[in-house]
Design a protein around this motif. Sequence first.
Motif, PDB file in Angstrom:
ATOM      1  N   ILE A 121      16.474   2.982  10.501  1.00 54.29           N
ATOM      2  CA  ILE A 121      17.086   3.799  11.556  1.00 54.29           C
ATOM      3  C   ILE A 121      18.418   3.178  11.953  1.00 54.29           C
ATOM      4  N   GLY A 122      18.442   1.855  12.068  1.00 57.91           N
ATOM      5  CA  GLY A 122      19.697   1.167  12.364  1.00 57.91           C
ATOM      6  C   GLY A 122      20.756   1.439  11.315  1.00 57.91           C
ATOM      7  N   ILE A 123      20.357   1.461  10.046  1.00 63.24           N
ATOM      8  CA  ILE A 123      21.301   1.741   8.962  1.00 63.24           C
ATOM      9  C   ILE A 123      21.887   3.142   9.118  1.00 63.24           C
ATOM     10  N   VAL A 124      21.033   4.115   9.411  1.00 66.80           N
ATOM     11  CA  VAL A 124      21.523   5.486   9.569  1.00 66.80           C
ATOM     12  C   VAL A 124      22.424   5.580  10.796  1.00 66.80           C
ATOM     13  N   LEU A 125      22.067   4.911  11.889  1.00 66.85           N
ATOM     14  CA  LEU A 125      22.947   4.896  13.062  1.00 66.85           C
ATOM     15  C   LEU A 125      24.318   4.345  12.700  1.00 66.85           C
ATOM     16  N   GLU A 126      24.344   3.277  11.923  1.00 64.75           N
ATOM     17  CA  GLU A 126      25.619   2.694  11.500  1.00 64.75           C
ATOM     18  C   GLU A 126      26.400   3.674  10.627  1.00 64.75           C
ATOM     19  N   GLU A 127      25.695   4.412   9.763  1.00 62.45           N
ATOM     20  CA  GLU A 127      26.363   5.411   8.936  1.00 62.45           C
ATOM     21  C   GLU A 127      26.981   6.508   9.798  1.00 62.45           C
ATOM     22  N   VAL A 128      26.273   6.890  10.858  1.00 60.14           N
ATOM     23  CA  VAL A 128      26.790   7.910  11.770  1.00 60.14           C
ATOM     24  C   VAL A 128      28.068   7.412  12.444  1.00 60.14           C
ATOM     25  N   VAL A 129      28.038   6.178  12.942  1.00 57.25           N
ATOM     26  CA  VAL A 129      29.217   5.600  13.599  1.00 57.25           C
ATOM     27  C   VAL A 129      30.396   5.580  12.627  1.00 57.25           C
ATOM     28  N   GLU A 130      30.132   5.120  11.413  1.00 60.34           N
ATOM     29  CA  GLU A 130      31.200   5.031  10.416  1.00 60.34           C
ATOM     30  C   GLU A 130      31.743   6.414  10.063  1.00 60.34           C
ATOM     31  N   ALA A 131      30.850   7.369   9.844  1.00 63.61           N
ATOM     32  CA  ALA A 131      31.284   8.718   9.469  1.00 63.61           C
ATOM     33  C   ALA A 131      32.088   9.370  10.587  1.00 63.61           C
ATOM     34  N   ARG A 132      31.649   9.177  11.817  1.00 63.65           N
ATOM     35  CA  ARG A 132      32.377   9.784  12.929  1.00 63.65           C
ATOM     36  C   ARG A 132      33.737   9.125  13.121  1.00 63.65           C
ATOM     37  N   ALA A 133      33.826   7.828  12.929  1.00 61.95           N
ATOM     38  CA  ALA A 133      35.127   7.148  13.028  1.00 61.95           C
ATOM     39  C   ALA A 133      36.066   7.681  11.952  1.00 61.95           C
ATOM     40  N   HIS A 134      35.553   7.820  10.724  1.00 63.36           N
ATOM     41  CA  HIS A 134      36.384   8.364   9.637  1.00 63.36           C
ATOM     42  C   HIS A 134      36.799   9.805   9.937  1.00 63.36           C
ATOM     43  N   ILE A 160      14.292   9.388   7.555  1.00 67.78           N
ATOM     44  CA  ILE A 160      14.938   8.509   8.531  1.00 67.78           C
ATOM     45  C   ILE A 160      16.056   9.261   9.240  1.00 67.78           C
ATOM     46  N   GLU A 161      16.814  10.033   8.475  1.00 64.54           N
ATOM     47  CA  GLU A 161      17.917  10.786   9.067  1.00 64.54           C
ATOM     48  C   GLU A 161      17.401  11.759  10.125  1.00 64.54           C
ATOM     49  N   SER A 162      16.255  12.405   9.863  1.00 67.64           N
ATOM     50  CA  SER A 162      15.720  13.337  10.854  1.00 67.64           C
ATOM     51  C   SER A 162      15.221  12.592  12.090  1.00 67.64           C
ATOM     52  N   LEU A 163      14.672  11.388  11.916  1.00 69.20           N
ATOM     53  CA  LEU A 163      14.274  10.577  13.067  1.00 69.20           C
ATOM     54  C   LEU A 163      15.490  10.200  13.910  1.00 69.20           C
ATOM     55  N   VAL A 164      16.548   9.793  13.243  1.00 68.42           N
ATOM     56  CA  VAL A 164      17.767   9.418  13.952  1.00 68.42           C
ATOM     57  C   VAL A 164      18.345  10.626  14.675  1.00 68.42           C
ATOM     58  N   ASP A 165      18.389  11.756  13.994  1.00 70.44           N
ATOM     59  CA  ASP A 165      18.958  12.950  14.594  1.00 70.44           C
ATOM     60  C   ASP A 165      18.157  13.372  15.819  1.00 70.44           C
ATOM     61  N   ALA A 166      16.825  13.296  15.726  1.00 69.86           N
ATOM     62  CA  ALA A 166      15.981  13.703  16.847  1.00 69.86           C
ATOM     63  C   ALA A 166      16.147  12.772  18.045  1.00 69.86           C
TER      64      ALA A 166
END
Length: 161
Positions: free
Chosen positions: A19-32, A81-87
């Motif tokens: 979940i932490g990895i996906v959160l980090e991916e979200v942060v990175e994607a949104r920054a980009h 995992i992505e659906s858990l993070v999104d929820a």
Amino acid sequence: MSVSQRVASDDQLARLLQIGIVLEEVVEARAHRHYQQLDAELDEEVETLLADAAEESADHRERLEAIIEGLGVDSVPFDEIESLVDARYGRTRPEDFDDVLYDQLCNEETAYKFYDDLIEAIEGSDAAFSIDRDELIATLTAIRDEEAEGVREVTEVMERR
């Protein structure tokens, strides 16, 4: 799966780290995304802030992946995992914010809170993990502290504006 519970096994720890990895991916994607969409409007300070956030997120993902590898557990499919993070954490989208900095602050605070809760859940657990508990907590504490620094940096930029 909630971080508010005690972490009871290597499998549960691995899922939380994913979940932490996906959160980090979200942060990175949104920054980009901000960097690309608002490029003409961004000043050098905000560009640097977004670039640093993306780089830090990539580093955090690598550290979390290394911990998971050390656990030697089967990984959960990314879409689960992505659906858990999104929820749990995906209640906001970049377009929900009037300003790039508010979105970035939200991302940094969300990550900080996740790691803070995860550390607390691990410390509250008496489970024996297949990796060194002290090293695990030290790594997660370092990541949490970097997220806290990100919150401070974004806040300072916002205050100057």
